[in-house]
Design a protein around this motif. Sequence first.
Motif, mmCIF file in Angstrom:
data_model
loop_
_atom_site.group_PDB
_atom_site.id
_atom_site.type_symbol
_atom_site.label_atom_id
_atom_site.label_comp_id
_atom_site.label_asym_id
_atom_site.label_seq_id
_atom_site.Cartn_x
_atom_site.Cartn_y
_atom_site.Cartn_z
ATOM 1 N N LEU A 181 0.796 -1.231 0.000
ATOM 2 C CA LEU A 181 0.000 0.000 0.000
ATOM 3 C C LEU A 181 0.829 1.283 0.000
ATOM 4 O O LEU A 181 0.273 2.372 -0.171
ATOM 5 N N SER A 182 2.136 1.200 0.191
ATOM 6 C CA SER A 182 2.943 2.405 0.394
ATOM 7 C C SER A 182 3.031 3.279 -0.863
ATOM 8 O O SER A 182 2.890 2.809 -1.996
ATOM 9 N N PRO A 184 5.505 6.922 -2.292
ATOM 10 C CA PRO A 184 6.761 7.638 -2.009
ATOM 11 C C PRO A 184 6.586 8.754 -0.976
ATOM 12 O O PRO A 184 5.543 9.416 -0.926
ATOM 13 N N ASP A 185 7.632 8.953 -0.157
ATOM 14 C CA ASP A 185 7.700 10.021 0.848
ATOM 15 C C ASP A 185 6.508 10.012 1.793
ATOM 16 O O ASP A 185 6.064 11.046 2.272
ATOM 17 N N SER A 186 5.981 8.827 2.057
ATOM 18 C CA SER A 186 4.790 8.702 2.895
ATOM 19 C C SER A 186 4.871 7.416 3.708
ATOM 20 O O SER A 186 5.651 6.518 3.407
ATOM 21 N N ALA A 187 4.070 7.370 4.764
ATOM 22 C CA ALA A 187 3.910 6.152 5.548
ATOM 23 C C ALA A 187 2.441 5.762 5.559
ATOM 24 O O ALA A 187 1.562 6.594 5.298
ATOM 25 N N VAL A 188 2.178 4.498 5.860
ATOM 26 C CA VAL A 188 0.812 3.973 5.858
ATOM 27 C C VAL A 188 0.316 3.895 7.301
ATOM 28 O O VAL A 188 0.834 3.108 8.105
ATOM 29 N N PHE A 189 -0.668 4.719 7.624
ATOM 30 C CA PHE A 189 -1.313 4.668 8.931
ATOM 31 C C PHE A 189 -2.423 3.628 8.829
ATOM 32 O O PHE A 189 -3.441 3.839 8.184
ATOM 33 N N LEU A 190 -2.192 2.471 9.462
ATOM 34 C CA LEU A 190 -3.077 1.326 9.290
ATOM 35 C C LEU A 190 -3.745 0.957 10.599
ATOM 36 O O LEU A 190 -3.079 0.768 11.615
#
Length: 385
Positions: A181-182, A184-190
Motif C-alpha cells: 500500500l505504500s 513515495p515520501d509517505s507512511a501507511v497509517f493502518l
Amino acid sequence: MSDAAGTQQLFTEYYGHAPVGVWSAPGRVNLIGEHTDYNDGFVFPFAIAERTWVALGDRADRVIRVATSFAPDPVEIHLDDLAPHAVDGWAAYPLGVAWALGRFGADLGHVRGVDLFITSDVPVGAGLSSSAALESAVALALDEHWGLGLDRPTLAKVGQLAENEVVGAPTGILDQSASLLSEPDSAVFLDCRSLDAEVIPLHFTAEGLSLLVIDTKVTHAHATGGYAARRASCEAGARGLGVSSLRDLDVDDLDRARAVLDDETFRRVRHILTENRRVLDTVRTLREQGPGAIGPLLDASHASMRDDFEITVPEIDLAAATAQANGAVGARMTGGGFGGSVIALVADDRVAELTAAVRAAFAEHGFGEPVIFTEQASAGARRDA
C-alpha cells in the motif's frame, strides 16, 4: 542482478524462455507501532527502496516451480498438492502465497502452473521484512497472471495467511500492508482491526532529515520462540482482562491491568497499550508540527520494547542509545525484535557524525561491525515489466 531487467535475464537463462512479466515489492521500515498489529492495533510503516523481484513464466501443466538467486536448487509442486505442510524452507513463502490465494477465493483447480524466478536486495534477518516483500511480489504476480482480481488489502491478508499457516510465523498484517500500500515520501497509517489505511506524508526530505537504518547484523527468525511467546502473553492479557483483543483497552485501563495480571503479562500489555497511543500521537504530531517533533515518541517506543516487551538485544540497545546521544531526533528498534535494525531520524548534516559514533561504539564493545545506510520512503508493490 537484483532489478527488473536482471531478474528477467536470470529467468530466461534458467528456464530457457522469456518470462511474461516481472513484478516487485519492497521491504519496509516500521516508523512506530511494534507488535500492535496482531493485537488489532495501529501501525505506521513505510516501504523502503530495497525490493524483491519475481519473474513469472507460463507453463502448460499444473506444476508451480520456484527458483532463486539465493538458493541452489529449485522447488516444484503440483497445484493440487499445495498445503501448509507440503513445503518448507525459503520456498514456503512463495508457494504458501499460491496456497493462500486459494483460501481467499481463487479457483486453483482451473489455473495453469507457472515458473517463478526470484531475486532480492532486501537484507534478510534485518527487521526490514524481506519475507513480506517476497510474499507481496508473488501475490501481485499470481493475482494478475491468473486474473483473480483481488484488491491489495486482500493480497496483504493472503501474505499474512501464508506466513502464519505455511511458514509457521505468527505475524500480523503490518509488513504485507506496508509492502503493498505504500507511496513515495509517505507512511501507511493502518488500523489493523478495520484494515482502514491512510497514506500520510512524512516530509523528511523537505525538513532536512534523513532516516538512518543501523542493521546490527544480529539476525532473527519470527518462526522461533520469542515472537510467539510475546503473542501468547498478549492473548493471555486480553483473556485476563475480559476482552477479545488488547485493542479494546486504552492506557486508562492500565491500573486495572496491574491489579489483575502478573507482572510480566502486565508489562507486555502496557507496551501494546502505550504503543498504540504513540502511533496515534506520531500521526497527529506529523500533521501538526512536522517530522522534527516526533523524536520523543520514537525514543519512548524503544524504551518500551526494551523494558516492557523485552525484545531488544545488547547490540540493538547500544545502537539506539548511541544514536540518541549523538544528535538523532529520535531512535528506536524497528521490526519484531531479537535482533535486526535500529532506525534513527537525524538531520542531514549529522548523518556522518552519527554513523561514525555508532561504528566506534560497536568496536569498543567488541560487537561485529553494523551496516548503516539511509532510507527513502518508497513506492509499494508494482509490475515492472
